[in-house]
Write a protein that holds these residues in place. Structure first.
Motif, short mmCIF file in Angstrom:
data_model
loop_
_atom_site.label_atom_id
_atom_site.label_comp_id
_atom_site.label_asym_id
_atom_site.label_seq_id
_atom_site.Cartn_x
_atom_site.Cartn_y
_atom_site.Cartn_z
N ALA A 66 47.81 29.70 40.69
CA ALA A 66 47.76 28.75 39.57
C ALA A 66 49.03 27.92 39.52
O ALA A 66 48.98 26.69 39.31
N THR A 76 48.97 25.29 42.21
CA THR A 76 47.97 24.26 41.93
C THR A 76 48.41 23.35 40.80
O THR A 76 48.18 22.14 40.83
N ALA A 124 46.42 27.36 31.12
CA ALA A 124 46.41 28.31 32.23
C ALA A 124 46.88 29.69 31.79
O ALA A 124 46.42 30.71 32.31
N PHE A 155 41.60 28.35 39.10
CA PHE A 155 42.32 27.29 39.80
C PHE A 155 41.86 27.12 41.24
O PHE A 155 42.17 26.11 41.88
N CYS A 183 39.64 23.89 41.65
CA CYS A 183 40.26 22.60 41.34
C CYS A 183 39.69 21.50 42.23
O CYS A 183 39.70 21.60 43.46
N LEU A 197 38.58 21.56 36.49
CA LEU A 197 38.67 23.00 36.75
C LEU A 197 37.47 23.69 36.12
O LEU A 197 37.14 23.44 34.95
#
Length: 487
Positions: A28, A31, A68, A115, A118, A130
């Motif tokens: 994550a 990303t 997130a 993630f 994505c 997402l």
């Protein structure tokens, strides 16, 4: 910056609930940096609902780290709607036929961004999308959510020593909008259908000149598919007016289901920007239109050898992995038809001599049967093509049904019936003829209840029965023409 992001993720609600591993956090963080460096200004957070439609919110990129770490709330009533977008469960009282935890008071469920899904949505704006998984507030899974149903199925297949791969052929239509149906009295639930006209005359299957007529829009869709890494192989002119087919290479079940839904969403959004309407409806009512089907190509990989398990024996009269798998698909076809053909309209596609199945059967390289076996000596691409599904199906449920059926055939060593030459033989077992028949068969299936659980079967039955009841309560033009003058 990286250390700060990682610390925020580790101390957030999702990690505290056990929903983020160290690998998830590292992925994550990498990303998030990529998204910011690419100049994205907004983040589209979506999840697939029970109908295979993305629901979501668009956030400023400045809130990405917070989401997130902590997820984002969505009202649980989004999981309780039929295709008219009406909530069909009594959310202000206990419901004996579905899990209480999802019904009481339209409470929030928590969306956790994955993630690894994505995708670049910069064809629309400076935006990234997402896909999220849904959880209860305490971190427990929502077992009947679309992605979780498919995850459960792939886990069951993995425990048996296999991994499923799916390839796609998707038929759909693109029309030019001539009336948006935006008058106030047209905004009921569901709203009045928009009015359209063709962008090609059709009936010139795979002709180059037809492709040239619509290359501009098809090229835009191709480029977007490439940008989103959907695995596109070909763009094709299909049989009917304004009808097209896109084909996609193989991928694992969850990834392929995500890709299919991303494709459907992208196609509809891009076309709408051009004052066009893309529809994946099985059989639009327009004069001379052709039906849209979704052909699910499937094979399984032996996890021990890493090889296509369908290659072990190309003699389908013997007991083999491929014959057991096909026998399972046949045995369970009626039980899970609701998952591959979930709409009233989808059952009107099942017509003889229309390159769509009507019966539960299989054959070698036969486009009229339900299961087209493409299993040949020495071919590493050995696979089965299931032609039963409509393009409007929820791909997560559809793939789960294929895994359930094939696994049932493997575990019970089912014997495969003889191949069919005449796909429309009247002696064969029929597929359900209506959505109502499919709902009843699905609901009463012991196989479905054993594999998917009572909660999911009862939940989906209630949602689809609401759609079927509304359909039956409407007086159709056929009834008016048939009886009004006569009696």
């Amino acid at each position: 910056m990286s250390a700060e992001i990682i610390e925020t993720l580790r101390s957030g609600r999702l990690a505290n609930l056990g929903l983020l591993s160290d690998d998830d956090i590292q992925f994550a963080e990498a990303t998030i940096k990529k998204i910011v460096n690419n100049g994205s200004e907004t983040i589209r957070l979506v999840f697939p609902d029970q109908h295979g439609i993305f629901r979501g919110k668009t956030l400023s990129v400045h809130h990405l780290v917070s989401v997130a770490a902590n997820g984002i709330g969505f009202p649980s009533s989004l999981l309780l709607k039929d295709t008219s977008h009406r909530t069909v469960f009594p959310i202000w009282q206990k419901q004996k036929d579905a899990p209480d935890y999802i019904l009481e008071g339209a409470l929030d469920v928590i969306a956790c961004p994955d993630f690894r899904t994505c995708v670049d949505f910069n064809w629309a704006s400076n935006s990234t999308l997402l896909i999220c998984d849904l959880y209860q507030r305490n971190g427990a899974k929502i077992d009947f959510s679309s992605r979780q149903i498919l995850k459960n199925a792939t886990t069951s297949l993995q425990l048996a020593g296999y991994k499923a791969l799916f390839g796609l052929e998707v038929e759909f239509q693109i029309f030019r909008i001539i009336d948006d149906a935006l008058k106030h009295d047209q905004s009921q639930m569901p709203p009045t259908a928009i009015k359209t006209e063709n962008i090609t005359q059709g009936w010139q299957y795979l002709t180059e000149t037809r492709y040239g007529e619509v290359e501009e829009i098809l090229e835009e869709l191709r480029q977007a598919s490439e940008t989103m890494n959907l695995g596109l192989i070909s763009t094709e002119i299909e049989m009917g007016p304004s009808q097209f087919e896109f084909t996609f290479g193989v991928d694992e079940a969850l990834t392929q289901a995500d890709k299919f839904l991303l494709f459907r969403t992208m196609v509809k959004e891009i076309c709408r920007r051009r004052q066009m309407h893309a529809t994946f409806m099985a059989k639009p009512i327009m004069p001379n239109s052709a039906a849209n089907g979704w052909h699910i190509h499937q094979s399984i990989i032996d996890l021990n050898s890493g090889l296509n398990a369908f290659m072990a024996s190309t003699d389908l009269t013997e007991t083999s992995v491929s014959s057991n798998w096909i026998a399972g698909l046949l045995h369970c076809a009626r039980d899970c038809c609701l998952l591959t053909t979930p709409t009233v309209n989808g059952y009107k596609r099942y017509q003889p001599n229309q390159l769509a199945p009507t019966n539960v059967n299989w054959g070698y390289d036969n486009r009229g049967v339900m299961l087209r076996a493409l299993i040949f000596d020495g071919d590493p691409n050995c696979r089965v093509e299931n032609r039963v599904a409509e393009s409007a199906a929820n791909p997560y449920f559809a793939f789960a049904s294929q895994i359930m059926s094939g696994l049932f055939g493997l575990e019970n060593t089912l014997v495969l019936q003889p191949a069919t030459i005449n796909p429309y033989d009247v002696e064969a077992t029929l597929l359900p003829r209506t959505l109502g028949e499919a709902i009843s068969t699905f609901h009463n299936s012991a196989i479905n209840r054993q594999f998917f659980g009572d909660d999911f079967v009862d939940y989906l039955t209630i949602i689809k029965k609401a759609e079927w009841d509304r359909y039956n309560s409407r007086v159709s033009q056929w009834e008016q023409d048939e009886y009004f003058n006569n009696f």
